[in-house]
Scaffold this motif. Structure first.
Motif: not given
Length: 304
Positions: A62-71, A98-100, A170-174
């Motif tokens: 909610d506080n960024t507009e551009r970057i991707e992010f995730g765990p 934008r979540l991965r 959502i793209p799933v990352v392993i």
């Protein structure tokens, strides 16, 4: 062109003040993304602030507009995959896609013992992880009700309604390097493979092996994005680098650590790009070193 993102260890004293500052800094400086671990504690040593994962990612959405992010990554061992998929769908919707979603089997005994979660032996841990991947991928990729019956998890006509805005979900990352368990699961379930602490040569070897596994699974190699998480120690000068190392000789560091000034970073990142890495998540252990992030963004990113 290889992309550079920042990775933060959330259990290393990360509170709201630090997290908000990091989020705004990474967004403003032009990094590709901001990622973080999902742990209650470190395996040993004193307890530090450890901001809860999904709360922090909701703020970032909610506080960024551009970057991707995730765990990198969230364990199914202490997060039920249904709840993870539900939270991830809501956060990705809020972020505009934008979540991965990085997921893992879990590994750290201390946090599981402390909070009463069963880590299980390695074979059963990965059996549970595979079922968790089935649950998560079915829920985030299908707009229709899905069912599943396994040893650990069950679904019956389940559907998530606040969904990712992306048609494929959502793209799933392993994450991980294991050729016997991790890479076959990556070939079957993942949209992204995130290798951990590998040199360019070792990455290239495992990357070629993953290509073969993907073809065996009936998928094309280009279907899976290739990224790497490794530590970064950056300084404007050699003396500044040595100061950040605190007396640890560079030759004692893991060979995969990217350490040095701008020229050294550009050289190492170039070799990783040649090996097939498309994004590097630099583990940044100095959470308050915003000045270092600014210096690296100004001197390294323009050369990539």
């Amino acid at each position: 062109m290889i992309e550079v993102a920042i990775m933060i260890e959330g259990q290393y004293g990360i509170n709201w003040e630090r997290w908000k500052r990091l989020g705004r800094t990474v967004e403003d400086l032009g990094y590709a993304g901001l990622y973080r671990s999902d742990h209650f504690t470190e395996p040993e040593g004193p307890l530090e602030d450890a901001l809860e994962l999904w709360t922090s990612l909701a703020w970032l959405a909610d506080n960024t507009e551009r970057i991707e992010f995730g765990p990198l990554v969230s364990p199914v061992s202490f997060r039920h995959p249904v709840i993870t998929a539900w939270q991830a769908s809501a956060v990705d919707n809020l972020a505009g896609g934008r979540l991965r979603l990085g997921v893992g089997a879990g590994w750290q005994k201390r946090e599981h013992d402390a909070f009463g979660f069963d880590l299980l032996d390695t074979d059963r841990r990965f059996a549970r992880f595979e079922e968790g991947l089935e649950v998560i991928t079915r829920l985030v990729r299908s707009e229709r009700p899905v069912s599943f019956a396994g040893e650990f998890y069950r679904l019956e006509d389940a559907v998530l309604t606040v969904r990712s805005p992306r048609p494929g979900g959502i793209p799933v990352v392993i994450g991980g390097n294991g050729p016997r368990r991790t890479l076959p699961l990556t070939a079957r379930y993942a949209d992204e493979w995130n290798a951990v602490f590998l040199t360019a040569g070792k990455f290239a070897d495992l990357n070629a092996g993953l290509d073969g596994l993907l073809r065996e699974a009936g998928r094309q190699p280009e279907e899976v994005h290739r990224t790497l998480m490794t530590r970064g120690v950056f300084g404007r000068t050699e003396a500044e680098v040595d100061g950040k190392l605190g007396g640890v000789p560079r030759e004692d560091l893991d060979a995969a650590v990217i350490v040095g000034t701008a020229d050294e970073f550009v050289d190492r990142l170039g070799r990783l790009e040649e090996a097939g890495v498309r994004r590097v998540m630099l583990q940044w252990l100095e959470a308050d070193d915003v000045d270092g992030l600014e210096a690296m963004a100004g001197s390294v990113l323009p050369q990539l």
